[in-house]
Design a protein around this motif. Structure first.
Motif, short mmCIF file in Angstrom:
data_model
loop_
_atom_site.label_atom_id
_atom_site.label_comp_id
_atom_site.label_asym_id
_atom_site.label_seq_id
_atom_site.Cartn_x
_atom_site.Cartn_y
_atom_site.Cartn_z
N GLN A 183 0.83 -1.16 0.06
CA GLN A 183 0.13 0.01 -0.01
C GLN A 183 1.03 1.31 0.13
O GLN A 183 0.66 2.16 -0.70
N GLU A 184 1.88 1.15 0.80
CA GLU A 184 2.89 2.25 0.82
C GLU A 184 3.53 2.59 -0.54
O GLU A 184 3.60 3.56 -1.04
N GLU A 236 0.92 4.01 -2.90
CA GLU A 236 0.67 5.34 -2.55
C GLU A 236 1.82 6.25 -3.15
O GLU A 236 1.64 7.38 -3.84
N GLN A 237 2.88 5.77 -2.76
CA GLN A 237 4.23 6.44 -3.45
C GLN A 237 4.13 6.55 -5.19
O GLN A 237 4.49 7.56 -5.78
N GLU A 254 1.52 9.01 -6.04
CA GLU A 254 2.08 10.35 -6.07
C GLU A 254 3.03 10.80 -7.05
O GLU A 254 3.13 11.78 -7.39
#
Length: 562
Positions: free
Chosen positions: A161-162, A165-166, A169
């Motif tokens: 998930q991180e 998200e990165q 972004e």
């Protein structure tokens, strides 16, 4: 003392080897439990320090094997782990017979003290921990492995998930960067075309001024009933339409002189309604939705009207049969979220002018081109492709923003954002219906114009009105002619853009020689230097080409009489 280190990580083994050898211990190393048992059998050890998570045989299995082997069951066993660190992990390790349970790397400083303590425990021959039966071992062992697997899965999901998200972004940043690059390319393209358009308008205005001037002189020499007068009138009418085209070019290039004043956008739109209705066919309905509260903006009323004319004309042409056009005014606010979403704007309060129609809409593949100069989808001879370019230029001149929403077959909406003025709008002044009578004079006037045809017609016209005219071909020549005739010259007419020295520079030198000299700037390329805001001295004024000789004569007489 011989110490056996069991760890699959080479850097961890090296660190422990260095630490223990520094304290005088003999060190053996193994990469997993299987290798450790082989070393125990071949070389023996006085102490075992083992990791838990290892291939082939982990630390739990190794501890159990050591405690089940009569040869090694009394060898102190220290668990040193970075993965299995919960209380249940600790309890299970101790239940298998581990003497101590340490966590990497937090408890590295306790390792030396722990070695001393477990060795002392061995000397006192303390009974080892009970191991439990086989089934209990596997139950607890599997429970720990399952719990660890769940944690690993959760950690991997969190990491996924991180990472997602990165990536989102980063993709957003790349999209924003691509948008900014596209906006920069578009701005550079528009600026380059604007420079070209402004230059073309300047040269074209000079030619128009000469045409208008010679036609006016010819008309003055004709009798009222001369049949050729009609031809001259047609030439002048065509020149007037061509002048409108040059103003479109100047508006697009943002080099048109702007008469900014505080106006109420609501009043400007309402008072222009009757004129706009004349542009429409009978089967097209025009509706106005005017905001109740005043919307003061700093604007050139004429240019706002030009924006409305062009948008209404475009909407009219997009409506094939019956249709409707709506003009709406309202207050709007642009915030940071709006800027991020739309890719334009500065956070502030704005007056919003919306023009929407029920026409055929704009195909998506050409939507990005509609503000390009000379781009048109109309039939040949029915459009110049400058209408929306001029709208774009005027909006930018007013520090505003324009956006368009359209779908083929579902109409088009233009939204124009103009900054709200901080002071109330002033009431529109009534224009004088009839100009004052045209009078000539006998004063001496200096004209500086680098275009020969235009200079000749101005000299001829002003001479006809009784003035004595001295000619100059550029700014340097103008200063020289003024120096020679400073006592005679009452007024100077300067072209704005000339070779060698501009009109503005020439005026400064002329005013230094004759402080009270009146100056008229004339230019077809009205940049900020010659806008009304740029006229800095009393006795100076600005006229934009093309200008009729009668208007020029009237302005000269007014200034001389002040």
């Amino acid at each position: 003392m011989k110490v056996l280190i069991v760890d699959d990580n080479e850097q961890n083994r090296y660190m422990l080897e260095t630490l223990l050898r520094g304290e005088g211990h003999e060190v053996l190393s193994a990469r997993d439990g299987v290798e450790a048992l082989d070393l125990l059998k071949s070389s023996g050890a006085a102490l075992i320090i083992s990791d838990i998570l290892m291939p082939r045989m982990d630390g739990f299995q190794l501890c159990r094997a050591v405690r089940n082997d009569a040869r090694f069951k009394d060898v102190p066993f220290v668990i040193y782990t970075a993965t299995y660190i919960s209380d249940k992990d600790r309890d299970f390790a101790l239940s298998l017979g581990a003497d101590r349970f340490l966590v990497k790397p937090d408890e590295i400083e306790l390792l030396g003290q722990t070695i001393k303590e477990v060795l002392a425990k061995k000397t006192s021959r303390v009974e080892p921990h009970p191991l439990g039966d086989e089934m209990e071992f596997f139950r607890q062992y599997n429970e720990i492995l399952f719990r660890k697997l769940e944690k690993k899965v959760a950690d991997l999901e969190a990491a996924r998930q991180e990472l997602q998200e990165q990536l989102l972004e980063r993709n957003q940043r790349e999209a924003e960067r691509a948008l900014l690059e596209e906006q920069l390319r578009q701005a550079q393209k528009m600026e380059a075309i604007g420079q070209l358009a402004g230059g073309v308008a300047h040269d074209f205005n000079n030619m128009l001024s000469a045409i208008v001037g010679y036609c006016t002189l010819a008309a003055l020499n004709m009798k009222p009933d001369d049949p050729s007068r009609h031809y001259l009138e047609q030439i002048l009418a065509s020149a007037d339409r061509a002048s409108t085209l040059t103003q479109s070019l100047l508006a697009f290039s943002r080099k048109q002189a702007v008469n900014l004043e505080r106006i109420d956008l609501n009043e400007a739109v309402s008072s222009f309604e009757k004129f706009l209705i004349r542009l429409l066919r009978e089967n097209i309905e025009l509706r106005l939705a005017i905001a109740e509260a005043e919307l003061p903006v700093t604007a050139d009323r004429g240019q706002i009207e030009q924006v409305l004319m062009n948008l209404i004309a475009n909407a009219r042409d997009a409506i094939r049969e019956d249709g409707r056009i709506i003009i709406e005014t309202s207050a709007a606010e642009i915030d940071d979220q709006f800027v991020r979403t739309h890719g334009f704007g500065q956070p502030d309060r704005y007056a919003l002018l919306t023009v929407s129609d029920t026409g055929s809409g704009i195909p998506e593949d050409i939507l990005s081109k509609i503000f390009d100069p000379f781009f048109t989808t109309k039939e040949e001879g029915k459009g110049t492709g400058l209408g929306l370019s001029m709208v774009f230029g005027i909006v930018k001149t007013h520090r505003g923003y324009i956006d368009v929403y359209s779908r083929k077959g579902m109409g088009t909406t233009f939204k124009i954002y103009l900054p709200i003025a901080q002071t109330p709008a002033k009431q529109a002044e009534k224009k004088v219906a009839e100009p004052p009578p045209l009078l000539g004079g006998t004063e001496t006037i200096l004209i500086a114009e680098d275009d020969d045809a235009l200079r000749n017609v101005e000299v001829a016209a002003l001479s006809r009105y009784g003035y004595t005219v001295i000619e100059a071909v550029d700014g340097v020549d103008a200063v020289a002619r003024f120096t020679e005739n400073r006592d005679r010259i009452r007024l100077v007419i300067l072209d704005g853009i000339m070779p060698k020295m501009s009109g503005k520079e020439a005026s400064e030198k002329i005013r230094a020689l004759g402080p009270g000299t009146k100056v008229i700037f004339i230019s077809g390329y009205a940049d900020d230097t010659f806008s009304r805001a740029g006229i800095s001295h009393k006795g100076e004024t600005f006229l934009r080409k093309p200008i009729s000789t009668s208007m020029l004569a009237r302005k000269i007489r007014n200034m001389l009489d002040e």
